[in-house]
Design a protein around this motif. Structure first.
Motif, PDB file in Angstrom:
ATOM      1  N   LYS A 140      -4.998   9.276   1.167  1.00  0.00           N
ATOM      2  CA  LYS A 140      -3.974   9.196  -0.240  1.00  0.00           C
ATOM      3  C   LYS A 140      -3.935   8.132  -0.243  1.00  0.00           C
ATOM      4  N   ALA A 144     -11.652  11.664  -7.619  1.00  0.00           N
ATOM      5  CA  ALA A 144      -9.390  11.387  -7.738  1.00  0.00           C
ATOM      6  C   ALA A 144      -9.427  10.281  -8.118  1.00  0.00           C
ATOM      7  N   VAL A 145      -9.565   9.327  -8.109  1.00  0.00           N
ATOM      8  CA  VAL A 145      -9.333   7.598  -9.106  1.00  0.00           C
ATOM      9  C   VAL A 145      -9.671   7.770 -10.279  1.00  0.00           C
ATOM     10  N   PHE A 182      -5.852  -1.715  -4.151  1.00  0.00           N
ATOM     11  CA  PHE A 182      -5.978  -0.646  -3.340  1.00  0.00           C
ATOM     12  C   PHE A 182      -6.511  -1.763  -1.795  1.00  0.00           C
ATOM     13  N   LEU A 183      -5.855  -1.270  -0.490  1.00  0.00           N
ATOM     14  CA  LEU A 183      -5.950  -2.200   0.820  1.00  0.00           C
ATOM     15  C   LEU A 183      -6.980  -1.723   1.631  1.00  0.00           C
ATOM     16  N   PHE A 236     -16.195  12.165   1.543  1.00  0.00           N
ATOM     17  CA  PHE A 236     -14.840  11.664   1.649  1.00  0.00           C
ATOM     18  C   PHE A 236     -14.859  10.352   0.108  1.00  0.00           C
ATOM     19  N   LEU A 271     -14.667   1.438  -6.328  1.00  0.00           N
ATOM     20  CA  LEU A 271     -12.922   2.065  -7.218  1.00  0.00           C
ATOM     21  C   LEU A 271     -12.756   1.020  -7.927  1.00  0.00           C
ATOM     22  N   ARG A 294      -6.622   5.964  -0.863  1.00  0.00           N
ATOM     23  CA  ARG A 294      -8.239   6.704  -1.924  1.00  0.00           C
ATOM     24  C   ARG A 294      -7.857   6.549  -3.242  1.00  0.00           C
ATOM     25  N   GLY A 295      -7.067   7.027  -2.921  1.00  0.00           N
ATOM     26  CA  GLY A 295      -6.448   8.490  -3.953  1.00  0.00           C
ATOM     27  C   GLY A 295      -6.779   9.704  -4.898  1.00  0.00           C
ATOM     28  N   ILE A 296      -7.174  10.345  -3.018  1.00  0.00           N
ATOM     29  CA  ILE A 296      -6.428  11.326  -2.906  1.00  0.00           C
ATOM     30  C   ILE A 296      -5.307  11.982  -2.841  1.00  0.00           C
ATOM     31  N   GLN A 307     -16.004   0.776  -0.218  1.00  0.00           N
ATOM     32  CA  GLN A 307     -15.140   1.684  -0.722  1.00  0.00           C
ATOM     33  C   GLN A 307     -14.862   0.753  -1.903  1.00  0.00           C
ATOM     34  N   ALA A 321       0.795  -1.274  -0.321  1.00  0.00           N
ATOM     35  CA  ALA A 321      -0.318   0.321   0.057  1.00  0.00           C
ATOM     36  C   ALA A 321       1.018   1.034  -0.382  1.00  0.00           C
ATOM     37  N   ALA A 325      -3.410   3.522  -6.385  1.00  0.00           N
ATOM     38  CA  ALA A 325      -5.165   3.381  -6.057  1.00  0.00           C
ATOM     39  C   ALA A 325      -5.410   3.857  -7.735  1.00  0.00           C
ATOM     40  N   HIS A 326      -4.085   4.810  -8.502  1.00  0.00           N
ATOM     41  CA  HIS A 326      -5.343   5.807  -9.670  1.00  0.00           C
ATOM     42  C   HIS A 326      -5.374   3.770 -10.220  1.00  0.00           C
ATOM     43  N   SER A 332     -14.665  12.955  -2.920  1.00  0.00           N
ATOM     44  CA  SER A 332     -13.644  12.879  -3.432  1.00  0.00           C
ATOM     45  C   SER A 332     -12.661  11.933  -3.731  1.00  0.00           C
ATOM     46  N   SER A 333     -12.855  10.700  -2.958  1.00  0.00           N
ATOM     47  CA  SER A 333     -11.706   9.850  -3.570  1.00  0.00           C
ATOM     48  C   SER A 333     -12.741   8.649  -4.984  1.00  0.00           C
ATOM     49  N   VAL A 385       1.107   6.444  -2.896  1.00  0.00           N
ATOM     50  CA  VAL A 385       0.760   6.336  -2.994  1.00  0.00           C
ATOM     51  C   VAL A 385      -1.442   6.241  -2.965  1.00  0.00           C
ATOM     52  N   ASP A 386      -1.078   7.618  -4.177  1.00  0.00           N
ATOM     53  CA  ASP A 386      -2.753   7.987  -4.158  1.00  0.00           C
ATOM     54  C   ASP A 386      -2.440   7.406  -6.240  1.00  0.00           C
TER      55      ASP A 386
END
Lengths: 248, 441
Positions: free
Chosen positions: B394, A105-106, A81-82, A98, A162, B396-398, A158, A48, A76-77, A101-102, A72-73
């Motif tokens: 982060k 962002a992804v 996923f952890l 949250f 995602l 979670r992609g943020i 989540q 992660a 996720a992109h 936003s997540s 880290v971000d």
């Protein structure tokens, strides 16, 4: 998909992982089992991107990219996923804010357009319903005052939002009752596909009754000491971890 | 050092005296005896009062030297700063550099039971005159600090407000101050005397919006909250980056009443708040909430004082701040629970995030408890963002910057969540988000 080669990891000069080799192909489910302190959670944390762990040697390739070089971000992109063993409580940030936003962002990171608020709301409601999560939950502060089961269900929410290509469950089953465990397993099973892989880190064989793995690896003292199919998990349950320790 | 400071004070006092004499001369014939008498009285007190220095415990972390250095001049009525917006609909009273902007204010359409006029006008009214003099003199004659008589000496268009007993005001009152200096540094002296009679309910907001330049907004607010009444007071402080503000707000609260004060401190170079609540009887609730966000070299200081002198009263206090860059925050929360104030519940919390190694926060809870059957608690924390939370977001992609902003906003949001009125909650949140965007720009 994921290729771990001779991975050595230390924390505060203490070596925890001592040469891990693991290959995960698309569509596979790998279970990683082992006694407390064997390094299971360290492996999940390094994947992660936790900074307190120092990778002293070895490599991790994720879809051909050097995972250890990725923020880290960005991980996720890229579809990693952890699901946390201990999801963090964040007072003042609503679960809905949250999640929005997540997801956006992804999506942005994957070159997709952000979702319109109305579509976002629809998506959140639909996924929450699938996991039997009360929509009122979304208005509460993230994980604040949630029970253990609620937190883990929120992790699964989540994950399903995602749509990762590699899902890692870090002892997601610990402390759950059977009903909550089934919901977690259902969420994973629904997402299983020929393109999507999972690493299921667990202390107990019970979870594997519901998420049937293709491979089981036993970790002891920072090394994979045995690998096999799901029958290995039953054997472990029968004989206990001491059996592996002796073998190692 | 001390000697220099003393001499600077004296120089500044001489300058204030000169400014006062000039102003009075120019006002000749355009000012009533009663207002002139209050101003002269204030000037006399000012001449005998030292400006606070850092040797005094209450001003240890805030030097007023920057406030005494400029050659202040008074705003002229002809200056027109841009006009700021009120937080919402209601009764709006506009001020330009502290001078009442009658043409754009709702003074002629006030609801039944509500009086709002200039203090000068109130002094002409048989019914109000004595009260106005009494209330102003009470503050000025034995002032808590020199800024109070300074306000009294130079305030020209103070506001008088009275809500009649039994009236529950359905519209909120918005005092909107648009401040701007395009030339010499301006001394702006807003003054508000508010009386909320018994069994009445009212909500007022004060917005201080700066449009640039160097000026000092030196506020004096004096509220009287009658028995069994509810009074909410909001202050949204958005002064210019080079501006100063000193705010002396004092509420005298009568039996079974609730006073709630909300403070959002975002602007200004150096800002000092003194919020004082005096509980005059039993059954009183006093709520003080504040959020502040300091960037660059901002200095934001809040001092609160809650005086519990009677039994069965409650006070709740929550102040939270974020300091970054080279900003300096100060919080000093004084609570006295006197011997007779049994069954008092007094809660105070001040939590702060200090986000850069050059930012500073000084916090000092100060509880003095002389009664034995009370419940009091206080807490003060200074910390950094929780890196576990940053990591979680982060993962979670943020992106990092957005994750941190989200957490900082959430930290201050806890204070704003005490605002129950939806449009004001939204207004305060929007101001906060705008400031965060400015901070990260």
């Amino acid at each position: 998909m994921l290729e771990i080669k001779d991975l050595h990891v230390s924390i505060e000069d203490k070596e925890i992982l001592r040469g891990i080799n693991l290959q995960v192909n698309p569509g596979e489910v790998h279970a990683i089992m082992g006694p407390n302190g064997s390094g299971k959670s360290t492996l999940a944390s390094v994947l992660a991107g936790r900074e307190e762990y120092e990778v002293t040697s070895g490599s991790i390739l994720y879809n051909g990219q050097d995972l250890l070089e990725m923020d880290v971000d960005k991980r996720a992109h890229a579809g990693l996923f952890l699901a946390f063993q201990y999801p963090v409580e964040i007072p003042g940030v609503s679960t809905a804010t949250f999640l929005k936003s997540s997801v956006n962002a992804v999506r942005k990171g994957r070159g997709l357009e952000e979702l319109k608020p109305v579509d976002m709301l629809k998506l959140l409601r639909q996924k929450a319903a699938e996991l039997e999560i009360d929509p009122k939950f979304l208005q509460r502060s993230l994980n604040e005052g949630f029970s253990g089961g609620e937190k883990k269900r929120n992790e699964m929410l989540q994950m399903s939002l995602l749509e990762p290509s590699l899902g890692i469950l870090d002892e997601t089953d610990s402390g759950l009752d059977i009903d909550a465990l089934k919901i977690v397993a259902d969420a994973v099973n629904k997402l299983r596909s020929p393109e999507r892989s999972f690493i299921v880190v667990t202390h107990y064989q019970r979870l594997l009754d519901y998420i049937v793995p293709d491979f089981v690896h036993v970790l002891s003292q920072g090394r994979i000491v045995r690998s096999g199919d799901k029958s290995l998990a039953f054997e472990l349950e029968e004989r206990g971890y001491d059996w592996v320790r002796e073998k190692a | 050092m001390a000697e220099t400071l003393q001499r600077n004070n004296t120089d500044q006092l001489t300058r204030f005296s000169t400014l006062f004499a000039q102003t009075e001369q120019s006002l000749n014939g355009h000012s009533t005896d009663a207002t002139r008498s209050i101003r002269s009285r204030s000037m006399e007190v000012l001449e005998k009062t030292d400006f606070p220095n850092r040797r005094s415990e209450d001003w240890k972390y805030t030097s007023v030297a920057p406030l005494l250095a400029p050659e202040w001049v008074l705003p002229s009525g002809s200056q027109t700063a841009p006009r700021a917006q009120a937080p919402g609909t209601g009764i709006t009273i506009h001020f330009q550099n502290g001078i009442l902007d009658r043409a754009n204010s709702d003074l002629d359409t006030l609801p039944e039971g509500l009086l709002i006029c200039s203090i000068e006008e109130a002094l002409e009214m048989e019914t109000e005159r004595d009260r106005v003099i009494k209330f102003l003199e009470q503050e000025i004659v034995t002032p808590e600090n020199a800024f109070i008589p300074l306000n009294g000496a130079f305030a020209r268009q103070g506001i008088y407000l009275r809500l009649k007993k039994g009236v529950r005001l359905s519209s909120d009152i918005h005092f909107v101050h648009s401040n701007e200096s395009t030339g010499a540094p301006l001394l702006i002296s807003p003054q508000l005397v508010g009386i909320i009679e018994s069994n009445a309910e009212m909500r007022i907001t004060e917005t201080f919006q700066g449009f640039g330049g160097t000026y000092l907004t030196n506020i004096l607010n004096r509220f009287e909250v009658g028995a069994n009444s509810h009074f909410e007071h909001y202050k949204f402080q958005l002064e210019s980056p080079a501006a100063f503000q000193v705010n002396n707000t004092k509420a005298y609260i009568h039996r079974d009443s609730t006073f709630s004060n909300y403070n959002l401190e975002l602007g200004g170079a150096l800002v000092r708040n003194n919020v004082v609540t005096i509980m005059l009887d039993s059954g009183i609730t006093s709520n003080l909430y504040g959020a502040f966000l300091g960037i660059d070299r901002q200095h934001l200081d809040t001092q609160t004082f809650i005086d519990h002198a009677f039994p069965h009263c409650q006070s709740n206090e929550l102040y939270k701040g974020i300091l970054t860059d080279r900003a300096h925050g100060v919080f000093n929360g004084k609570v006295i629970v006197r011997q007779d104030a049994q069954k008092t519940n007094a809660y105070q919390q001040n939590s702060n995030l200090v986000l850069s190694p050059t930012a500073v926060m000084d916090t000092k809870p100060q509880l003095e408890i002389f009664a034995d059957d009370v419940r009091c608690s206080h807490g003060a924390t200074i910390g950094q963002l929780d890196e576990n939370s940053v990591f979680y977001l982060k993962s979670r992609g943020i992106p990092d910057a957005e994750a941190r902003r989200l957490l900082q906003l959430a930290f201050l949001q806890e204070v704003l969540d005490n605002i129950e009125v939806e449009y004001l909650h939204e207004y305060a949140s929007d101001l906060l988000i705008a400031k965060f965007e400015k901070a990260s720009a």
